[in-house]
Write a protein that holds these residues in place. Structure first.
Motif, PDB file in Angstrom:
ATOM      1  N   ALA A  42      -3.338   5.621   7.809  1.00 52.18           N
ATOM      2  CA  ALA A  42      -3.150   4.770   8.997  1.00 52.18           C
ATOM      3  C   ALA A  42      -4.418   4.001   9.329  1.00 52.18           C
ATOM      4  CB  ALA A  42      -2.728   5.630  10.181  1.00 52.18           C
ATOM      5  N   GLY A  43      -4.228   2.740   9.707  1.00 54.23           N
ATOM      6  CA  GLY A  43      -5.343   1.915  10.160  1.00 54.23           C
ATOM      7  C   GLY A  43      -5.908   1.006   9.093  1.00 54.23           C
ATOM      8  N   TRP A  44      -5.994   1.480   7.867  1.00 52.79           N
ATOM      9  CA  TRP A  44      -6.580   0.674   6.795  1.00 52.79           C
ATOM     10  C   TRP A  44      -5.535  -0.246   6.178  1.00 52.79           C
ATOM     11  CZ3 TRP A  44      -8.509   5.860   6.983  1.00 52.79           C
ATOM     12  CH2 TRP A  44      -9.891   5.964   7.203  1.00 52.79           C
ATOM     13  N   GLY A  45      -5.820  -1.532   6.200  1.00 50.23           N
ATOM     14  CA  GLY A  45      -4.926  -2.495   5.585  1.00 50.23           C
ATOM     15  C   GLY A  45      -5.258  -2.746   4.133  1.00 50.23           C
ATOM     16  N   TYR A  46      -6.427  -2.304   3.703  1.00 47.20           N
ATOM     17  CA  TYR A  46      -6.837  -2.451   2.302  1.00 47.20           C
ATOM     18  C   TYR A  46      -7.849  -1.353   1.991  1.00 47.20           C
ATOM     19  CZ  TYR A  46     -11.035  -4.532   4.327  1.00 47.20           C
ATOM     20  OH  TYR A  46     -12.161  -4.744   5.072  1.00 47.20           O
ATOM     21  N   TYR A  47      -8.051  -1.100   0.731  1.00 45.38           N
ATOM     22  CA  TYR A  47      -9.045  -0.115   0.308  1.00 45.38           C
ATOM     23  C   TYR A  47     -10.263  -0.837  -0.236  1.00 45.38           C
ATOM     24  CZ  TYR A  47      -7.425  -1.140  -4.452  1.00 45.38           C
ATOM     25  OH  TYR A  47      -7.103  -1.774  -5.620  1.00 45.38           O
ATOM     26  N   THR A  48     -11.412  -0.200  -0.130  1.00 47.55           N
ATOM     27  CA  THR A  48     -12.640  -0.738  -0.712  1.00 47.55           C
ATOM     28  C   THR A  48     -12.851  -0.190  -2.118  1.00 47.55           C
ATOM     29  OG1 THR A  48     -13.648  -1.008   1.459  1.00 47.55           O
ATOM     30  CG2 THR A  48     -15.149  -0.914  -0.419  1.00 47.55           C
TER      31      THR A  48
END
Length: 279
Positions: free
Chosen positions: A243-249
């Motif tokens: 939840a919260g993250w729209g993309y990963y690094t």
């Protein structure tokens, strides 16, 4: 005349049987304990031996091969004391351009190969960082953040050092969520992250798996605004993110890669890796 057995010999036989059954029962109980104890103990690893993705293999997949249509990504690796001395020149020649080395675990372990791994990667040109394996059931988040910074978890603006990473995943030594409620786990993580930033000036990276995060934090979304996500999933794609993250690094996509097992993709070209290093 037939010989008559004495009543004493007849009454002795049940007593002998009872004694034999009692001894047999005791031996069976002892065998049951001794036979099961070593095998169950063997399933629990030694403290300090945990590493990134240790729980992913057991709970969330076995291997991954990214599909060819992934956007531009940069190859990386993560290592721990398990790998010993790492052949960094070989990894560099294979295309690896960034790496994370395990520095600490809890407040009781430092990686004996840290210098070779952390400095060795830097010396061949790899952009490097360090990570801490969290054990929220042993000490507070602040205490572990300080231990991490004091034993290799710092950061410097040299263009080749990534911010520290918090490895928060399944507990290899006991209950998956370390005996904490979802709110208790969120508080522990916040304690670590706030202390790390106060010590280094950087927001730490969070390494986790979506299924663990959902189970143990209640799929909390409050860290996404500040803390880069390093997602663990051994499959052809990262899948659903916490939840919260729209993309990963970053994405740890396999534990069976070449030279060292744990291989990762940075979600962008090399200049984006450098940007994260520079803050």
């Amino acid at each position: 005349m037939p010989v008559r057995r004495s009543s004493g010999s007849r009454s002795a036989r049940p007593a002998v049987r009872i004694r034999r059954l009692t001894v047999a029962g005791a031996l069976l109980a002892a065998c049951s304990f001794l036979c099961t104890t070593p095998s169950s103990a063997a399933t629990t690893p030694a403290r300090g031996s945990a590493h990134m993705g240790m729980g992913v293999l057991a709970h969330d997949g076995r291997a991954g091969t990214p599909t060819s249509d992934q956007a531009t990504q940069t190859e990386g690796v993560d290592v721990s004391g398990y790998q010993g001395n790492v052949a960094w020149s070989t990894l560099w020649n294979s295309g690896v351009r960034w790496a994370y080395t395990k520095a600490t675990e809890g407040t009781y372990y430092t990686n004996p190969y840290f210098a070779q791994q952390y400095n060795g990667s830097y010396n061949v040109g790899v952009i490097r960082g360090s990570y801490h394996f969290a054990t929220p059931d042993t000490t507070s988040g602040a205490t572990q953040a300080n231990y991490f910074v004091d034993h290799g978890g710092g950061w410097s603006r040299d263009g080749k050092t990534l911010p520290g990473a918090l490895d928060i995943e399944w507990n290899p030594y006991g209950a998956a969520c370390y005996g904490k409620s979802a709110s208790g786990m969120v508080s522990w993580i916040a304690d670590f992250l706030n202390t790390y930033k106060a010590r280094t000036g950087r927001d730490a990276v969070i390494y986790t798996a979506t299924s663990w995060w959902t189970q143990c934090t209640g799929n909390y979304g409050g860290f996404a605004a500040d803390n880069p996500l390093w997602i663990a999933r051994y499959a052809s794609a990262p899948g659903t993110l916490p939840a919260g993250w729209g993309y990963y690094t970053m994405w740890q996509y396999t534990s069976s890669g070449p030279t060292v097992g744990d291989h990762d993709k940075f979600n962008g070209a090399l200049d984006r890796v450098q940007a994260l290093a520079n803050g």
